[in-house]
Enzyme design. Structure first.
Site, PDB file in Angstrom:
ATOM      1  N   TRP A 102      49.254  37.832  53.421  1.00 47.38           N
ATOM      2  CA  TRP A 102      48.431  38.382  52.461  1.00 47.38           C
ATOM      3  C   TRP A 102      49.233  40.052  52.149  1.00 47.38           C
ATOM      4  CZ3 TRP A 102      46.160  35.865  49.145  1.00 47.38           C
ATOM      5  CH2 TRP A 102      45.561  34.876  49.546  1.00 47.38           C
ATOM      6  N   ASP A 172      43.171  46.072  52.552  1.00 49.27           N
ATOM      7  CA  ASP A 172      42.499  44.886  52.116  1.00 49.27           C
ATOM      8  C   ASP A 172      41.790  44.418  53.392  1.00 49.27           C
ATOM      9  OD1 ASP A 172      42.128  41.958  51.584  1.00 49.27           O
ATOM     10  OD2 ASP A 172      44.126  41.626  51.154  1.00 49.27           O
ATOM     11  N   LYS A 196      34.929  35.425  52.450  1.00 48.63           N
ATOM     12  CA  LYS A 196      35.329  35.233  53.854  1.00 48.63           C
ATOM     13  C   LYS A 196      34.223  35.731  54.533  1.00 48.63           C
ATOM     14  CE  LYS A 196      39.359  34.402  52.213  1.00 48.63           C
ATOM     15  NZ  LYS A 196      40.461  35.487  51.909  1.00 48.63           N
TER      16      LYS A 196
HETATM   17  C1  LIG Z   1      41.754  35.449  50.806  1.00 42.91           C
HETATM   18  C2  LIG Z   1      42.378  36.585  51.011  1.00 42.91           C
HETATM   19  C3  LIG Z   1      43.159  37.308  49.597  1.00 42.91           C
HETATM   20  C4  LIG Z   1      42.796  36.443  48.488  1.00 42.91           C
HETATM   21  O1  LIG Z   1      41.646  36.663  47.855  1.00 42.91           O
HETATM   22  P1  LIG Z   1      41.206  36.051  46.410  1.00 42.91           P
HETATM   23  O2  LIG Z   1      39.754  36.405  46.429  1.00 42.91           O
HETATM   24  O3  LIG Z   1      41.820  34.582  46.584  1.00 42.91           O
HETATM   25  O4  LIG Z   1      42.093  36.818  45.536  1.00 42.91           O
HETATM   26  C5  LIG Z   1      43.759  38.218  49.912  1.00 42.91           C
HETATM   27  N1  LIG Z   1      43.730  39.155  51.104  1.00 42.91           N
HETATM   28  C6  LIG Z   1      43.351  38.498  52.348  1.00 42.91           C
HETATM   29  C7  LIG Z   1      43.353  39.191  53.568  1.00 42.91           C
HETATM   30  C8  LIG Z   1      42.677  37.239  52.263  1.00 42.91           C
HETATM   31  O5  LIG Z   1      41.950  36.618  53.151  1.00 42.91           O
END
Ligand SMILES: *Cc1c(COP(=O)(O)O)cnc(C)c1O
Length: 361
Positions: A102, A172, A196
């Site tokens: 990511w 993030d 998540k």
């Molecule tokens: C799932 C995830 C993403 C991507 O998220 P989307 O909503 O599909 O754009 C980005 N960063 C992390 C750490 C993730 O777990």
């Protein structure tokens, strides 16, 4: 009806109480004679739902008043493109720490707009560790420093906030938000896709220090401008109302359960159970991440060969344990243990792992 334990990495398991409330309110929300998803986002009903979700999220994460909270369509990946557009001048440098899949995605989205400087890269070590802060080559004039608080695929998680001086730290938190206390004041910006740990897919949360919203950034449309979303309470256009409502129910549930301190306790307990099962398996199960940065949320692990891995996935599914197949980028098995996964779910997984090893080890 029996609900399985769902270890999917995202979209992921939601609290049963939240799903039941949404079900009960589906046709008639609060006696108005319509579903919340059928009502105008500018009406008093939805405005109330939206404001309550924000107030509860602020309480849950102890978000200071000088931070705006935005509810955005487009998921986490869209935010990764909006960061440089909003906060970096054309040609300016932004610092990125690479700790897994990511982090790379964040860079890919930012590259068209900013001079990406990789300050540290965990790939040579197979993403089994977070490069120590002392080895990061930070740029003094960077627009921001970007980190991935928890790598959902590689299973590495920061256990402390890195000190990056006066440059704003952007993080993030898609796969670990609300799994424990966050000192929001240490960050310029925190973003997270909701699917998540916060609720359903289709909405992302952005927590940003208000003074950063005054940065000029780069030429861009109003709809890509965080300051405009902040000025209009995230209702610049029609927001994803259903997702916002479900997120609100999920956040309220987390507060009722005892808040982030309680989820930190449960997260430690769940992760300890699974890592202990791996580490005591005599090498039958393997997790290769350095113990100090092992993720509490996503635990990737490996069996001795592909045949056993496929059998593990098939048999676990039959045993009512869903979503354990690892991400294709790393293979193996991955157990995601977000807030809505009860400790009993982790216990059921560990029991299955021990039984599977007895039968096939
Ligand atoms: C799932 C995830 C993403 C991507 O998220 P989307 O909503 O599909 O754009 C980005 N960063 C992390 C750490 C993730 O777990």
């Amino acid at each position: 009806m029996t609900r399985a334990y769902n270890f999917s990495a995202g979209p992921a398991t939601l609290p049963e109480a939240v799903l039941r409330q949404a079900q009960a309110e589906m046709l008639d929300w609060n006696g108005v004679g319509a579903s919340i998803v059928e009502l105008s986002h500018r009406g008093a009903e939805f405005m109330g739902v939206a404001a309550e979700a924000e107030a509860n999220l602020r309480r849950l994460l102890s978000i200071p008043d000088d931070y705006a909270v935005l509810f955005m369509a487009g998921g986490a990946t869209t935010q990764q493109a909006l960061l440089p557009l909003n906060f970096a001048a054309p040609g300016q440098t932004a610092d990125y720490v690479v700790t897994g899949h990511w982090s790379r995605t964040a860079i890919r989205q930012a590259r068209p707009y900013v001079n990406v400087h990789v300050v540290a890269d965990g790939e040579p070590g197979g993403f089994r560790d977070i490069p120590p802060r002392a080895q990061w080559s930070l740029s003094p004039d960077a627009a921001y420093v970007h980190i991935t608080a928890n790598e959902t695929i590689h299973g590495v998680e920061y256990r402390e906030v890195p000190d990056v001086g006066d440059v704003p730290l952007f993080a993030d938190f898609s796969s670990s938000i609300a799994s424990g206390p966050i000192d929001v004041s240490r960050y310029g910006l925190i973003y997270a896709g909701a699917q998540k740990n916060l609720g359903p897919v289709g909405i992302a949360v952005v927590i940003v220090r208000r003074e950063l919203l005054e940065r000029a950034g780069q030429p861009r449309a109003d709809i890509f401008t965080y300051a405009s979303h902040a000025a209009r309470d995230s209702m610049l256009n029609t927001p994803p109302t259903w997702n916002w409502y479900l997120l609100g129910l999920t956040v309220k549930w987390m507060l009722e359960q005892g808040g982030v301190e309680e989820f930190a306790r449960r997260s430690e307990a769940k992760a300890a159970l699974v890592y202990e099962a791996i580490d005591s398996s005599g090498g039958f199960y393997r997790n290769e991440v350095a113990p100090a940065v092992r993720s509490r949320m996503n635990i990737p692990f490996f069996l001795p060969d592909e045949t056993l891995t496929a059998r593990f996935v098939a048999e676990s599914r039959q045993a009512g344990l869903l979503g354990l197949k690892g991400h294709k980028a790393v293979g193996g098995i991955r157990a995601s243990l977000y807030n809505a996964m009860p400790v009993e779910g982790a216990r059921a997984l560990v029991e299955f792992m021990r039984d599977f090893q007895r039968r096939h080890g």
